[in-house]
Design an enzyme around this catalytic site. Structure first.
Site: not given
Ligand SMILES: *Cc1c(COP(=O)(O)O)cnc(C)c1O
Length: 408
Positions: A76-77, A156, A184, A204-206, A245, A332
């Site tokens: 997500a970054t 978050n 989130q 973001s998957a994680h 890739t 944070c």
């Molecule tokens: C974790 C998070 C991100 C960043 O995501 P990454 O995949 O770790 O780069 C961005 N925005 C929010 C609100 C998040 O909680």
């Protein structure tokens, strides 16, 4: 069930990979290791098929019209960078003004700051005491030169959910593009890019029990068709918007994580809410002078509890409950001692901000864990308060803030 330690209650920072996700990913490290861009053999075709299947799984969860609107990124970054810089550079002839909110994630705020150094103008809108944006403030901030509004779906830190549908109505009416960092909120509250008039959305998957290092950006292709200037140049993957890739195992895992959410989110959110409310009730009935930060349901992430404990240092509290993984609500970036920009935007007293803890309850937490955590926190807060002279004064009925300290 027996408790096992440490207990993980930091599910806004990251989540454990769901075993079903891992299982789906494994073959794409071993037998099916092809490059999805290899067009002339079966290894490539298998990889491409797996990627397209995952794209469809992401599409379904967010209500997008076409899988072509899903662009895979490293997380997500990167998605936030691509959305905001991509729009800024593409539409700079049209205007140089961007609107966002003071409580956004650093990946949005720092991207906007860089654009300011490059000559763009950014308005950072305030939030109310619960951390919510007033849609009318967005309306008022829009100018002729506004090209983008970026407001996150769910915060978050404090778990506050933003009125995305209302903001989407306004941006669509005014012909301004609308981006949301939906990391989130995905699967935790209603989210649908069509119903909410969202033009770009980051994932973001994680954060949803998938692997780290993979995410996506939704980019609307119709009414309006959003065009982006890429920030990574190369072989032209992902419709030229994100070369490189494809991370096939990561993408497969991300798709599976979305499919599980789609299937289970309603039941899961009920469970998270029950656990969260149980922790909240235990803490609030046993301890005085504690404060909830953020909004109430339905405007709150079901697994988020963010609490300030007066007369207690958040960091000291965390040291006293080392067997429990939580996040200090005050910083944070744990490296800095600054109170978080989110709590500052809410107007939380800096001292109280340093007394805050974020509990992030997730899929794998149990009732036994929640009960253990409640007991441990109550015990530790009471212990720390017994050593606090300020708490002593408070109990004697003296408001320590009105004391005139004499310095020599
Ligand atoms: C974790 C998070 C991100 C960043 O995501 P990454 O995949 O770790 O780069 C961005 N925005 C929010 C609100 C998040 O909680």
């Amino acid at each position: 069930m027996a408790l096992s330690f440490p207990i993980y209650l930091d599910n806004h920072a990251t989540t454990r990979v769901d075993p079903r996700v891992l299982e789906a990913m494994l073959p794409y490290f071993t037998e099916h290791y092809g490059n999805a861009a290899s067009r002339n053999h079966v290894f490539g075709w298998q990889a491409e098929e797996a990627v397209e299947n995952a794209r469809e799984q992401v599409r379904t969860l967010i209500g997008a019209k076409s899988p072509k609107e899903i662009i895979f990124t490293s997380g997500a970054t990167e998605s936030n960078n691509l959305a905001i810089k991509g729009v800024a550079y593409q539409y700079r002839e049209k205007g140089n003004h961007i609107i966002t909110v003071k409580t956004e994630h650093k990946a949005v705020l720092e991207t906007c700051k860089r654009l300011e150094r490059e000559g763009f103008e950014v308005s950072y809108i305030d939030v109310n005491k619960q951390g919510q944006v007033e849609p009318d403030d967005v309306r008022k901030a829009i100018r002729d030169k506004t090209i983008l509004v970026s407001v996150m779906l769910c915060n978050n830190e404090i778990g506050t959910i933003q009125p995305i549908a209302e903001i989407g109505k306004i941006t669509r009416e005014r012909g301004v593009l609308f981006h949301t960092d939906a990391v989130q909120g995905l699967g935790r509250t209603f989210f649908d890019v069509e119903a909410m008039n969202v033009d770009l959305a980051s994932f973001s998957a994680h954060k949803i029990y998938g692997p780290k290092g993979i995410g996506a950006l939704y980019v609307r292709r119709n009414r309006p068709r959003v065009r982006l200037t890429p920030i990574i140049d190369g072989g032209g993957h992902e419709h030229g918007m994100r070369s490189g890739t494809l991370n096939v195992p990561g993408i497969v895992g991300f798709g599976k994580a979305c499919a599980i959410l789609k299937e289970e989110m309603h039941e899961e959110n009920e469970r998270l809410r029950m656990l969260r409310n149980r922790l909240r009730e235990k803490l609030f009935s046993a301890l005085e002078m504690i404060h909830l930060n953020g909004a109430e349901d339905p405007w709150r992430h079901p697994g988020n509890l963010h609490v300030s404990f007066s007369f207690v240092e958040g960091e000291a509290l965390m040291m006293g409950i080392k067997e429990i993984a939580v996040s200090s609500g005050s910083a944070c970036t744990s490296a800095s001692l600054e109170p978080s920009h989110v709590l500052r935007a809410l107007g939380v007293d800096p001292e109280l901000a340093h007394s805050s803890i974020r509990f992030g309850i997730g899929r794998f937490n149990t009732l036994e864990e929640i009960d253990y955590v409640a007991e441990a926190v109550i015990r530790e807060v009471n212990r720390l308060r017994e050593m606090s002279p300020l708490y002593e004064l408070y109990k004697e009925g003296i408001d320590y803030r009105t004391i005139q300290w004499i310095s020599h």
